[in-house]
Design a protein around this motif. Structure first.
Motif, mmCIF file in Angstrom:
data_model
loop_
_atom_site.group_PDB
_atom_site.id
_atom_site.type_symbol
_atom_site.label_atom_id
_atom_site.label_comp_id
_atom_site.label_asym_id
_atom_site.label_seq_id
_atom_site.Cartn_x
_atom_site.Cartn_y
_atom_site.Cartn_z
ATOM 1 N N SER A 79 0.831 -1.198 0.000
ATOM 2 C CA SER A 79 0.000 0.000 0.000
ATOM 3 C C SER A 79 0.871 1.255 0.000
ATOM 4 O O SER A 79 1.882 1.313 0.698
ATOM 5 C CB SER A 79 -0.882 -0.014 1.248
ATOM 6 N N ALA A 88 -0.188 5.187 0.543
ATOM 7 C CA ALA A 88 -1.281 6.126 0.830
ATOM 8 C C ALA A 88 -2.648 5.476 0.608
ATOM 9 O O ALA A 88 -3.554 6.073 0.037
ATOM 10 C CB ALA A 88 -1.129 7.392 0.000
ATOM 11 N N GLY A 89 -2.773 4.220 1.025
ATOM 12 C CA GLY A 89 -4.045 3.517 0.934
ATOM 13 C C GLY A 89 -4.377 2.944 -0.426
ATOM 14 O O GLY A 89 -5.438 2.361 -0.616
ATOM 15 N N ARG A 90 -3.481 3.071 -1.389
ATOM 16 C CA ARG A 90 -3.700 2.537 -2.737
ATOM 17 C C ARG A 90 -2.758 1.371 -2.985
ATOM 18 O O ARG A 90 -1.607 1.401 -2.578
ATOM 19 C CB ARG A 90 -3.444 3.625 -3.778
ATOM 20 N N ALA A 130 4.960 7.613 -0.484
ATOM 21 C CA ALA A 130 3.762 8.462 -0.490
ATOM 22 C C ALA A 130 4.090 9.924 -0.777
ATOM 23 O O ALA A 130 3.569 10.498 -1.744
ATOM 24 C CB ALA A 130 2.982 8.300 0.806
ATOM 25 N N PRO A 131 4.951 10.572 0.015
ATOM 26 C CA PRO A 131 5.239 11.974 -0.314
ATOM 27 C C PRO A 131 6.035 12.139 -1.609
ATOM 28 O O PRO A 131 5.830 13.106 -2.342
ATOM 29 C CB PRO A 131 6.021 12.487 0.892
ATOM 30 N N LEU A 156 1.337 11.512 -3.092
ATOM 31 C CA LEU A 156 0.098 10.842 -2.714
ATOM 32 C C LEU A 156 -0.338 11.108 -1.285
ATOM 33 O O LEU A 156 -1.424 10.693 -0.895
ATOM 34 C CB LEU A 156 0.238 9.324 -2.926
ATOM 35 N N GLY A 157 0.508 11.748 -0.509
ATOM 36 C CA GLY A 157 0.128 12.011 0.871
ATOM 37 C C GLY A 157 1.327 12.277 1.744
ATOM 38 O O GLY A 157 2.457 12.353 1.269
ATOM 39 N N PRO A 158 1.064 12.404 3.058
ATOM 40 C CA PRO A 158 2.150 12.688 3.995
ATOM 41 C C PRO A 158 3.046 11.478 4.206
ATOM 42 O O PRO A 158 2.758 10.370 3.739
ATOM 43 C CB PRO A 158 1.414 13.060 5.284
ATOM 44 N N ARG A 159 4.112 11.689 4.951
ATOM 45 C CA ARG A 159 5.049 10.615 5.290
ATOM 46 C C ARG A 159 4.301 9.431 5.882
ATOM 47 O O ARG A 159 3.310 9.592 6.583
ATOM 48 C CB ARG A 159 6.087 11.111 6.278
ATOM 49 N N THR A 160 4.800 8.251 5.632
ATOM 50 C CA THR A 160 4.213 7.029 6.147
ATOM 51 C C THR A 160 4.746 6.776 7.546
ATOM 52 O O THR A 160 5.959 6.655 7.733
ATOM 53 C CB THR A 160 4.564 5.836 5.231
#
Length: 155
Positions: free
Chosen positions: A12, A14-16, A61-62, A66-70
């Motif tokens: 995964s 960012a949830g994808r 992710a970043p 796609l989004g913030p740090r995991t």
């Protein structure tokens, strides 16, 4: 490296759902501590010790926007033939045999080779070589300094 007939490692970001060809990965590390690396761009500011080798960790992710740090997550260490790089992804991983892929869609994303269709989901197959090229380009073009002085790329 082609995904045709190959097993894939699915994870995964960012949830994808994303994947890479299993042979591109050397190992999967869960709960492995990372260490900060000061004075480098934020997308590559941690490293992991893999059997005595210090390997930079790229948080996908970043980096992919796609989004913030995991937080936490899993680290996939790439095979040394591919790059001296590890990828931070969310959650656990699974293996997808190629016979479970029922089709594919084209991608217009620079680091996605194509989208693979399974009975349950659409999985973005990473273009790992292109991903590594983009990391190298960002490093060579960024305004960071090795001495830790400010950077336009810190986040």
């Amino acid at each position: 490296m082609s995904a045709e007939g190959a097993r894939l490692i699915v994870f995964s970001v960012a949830g994808r759902s994303h994947a890479l060809v299993l042979q591109q990965a050397a190992e999967v590390l869960e709960g492995m501590p990372t260490h900060p690396v000061p004075g480098v761009p934020s997308f590559l500011d941690e490293a992991v010790n893999v059997r005595g080798r210090i390997v930079p960790v790229l948080d996908l992710a970043p980096f992919m926007g796609l989004g913030p740090r995991t937080a936490g997550g899993t680290i996939i260490v790439l095979d040394r033939q591919v790059a001296e790089l590890a990828l931070r992804v969310g959650g656990g991983v699974s293996i997808l045999p190629s016979d479970r892929v029922s089709g594919a869609d084209e991608s217009d994303q620079p680091v996605i080779e194509r989208y693979l269709l399974t009975a349950r989901e659409r999985v973005a197959l990473l273009a790992v070589e292109r991903l590594v090229e983009l990391v190298e380009e960002k490093l060579s073009n960024s305004m960071w300094r090795i001495n830790g002085q400010d950077s336009d790329d810190r986040g």
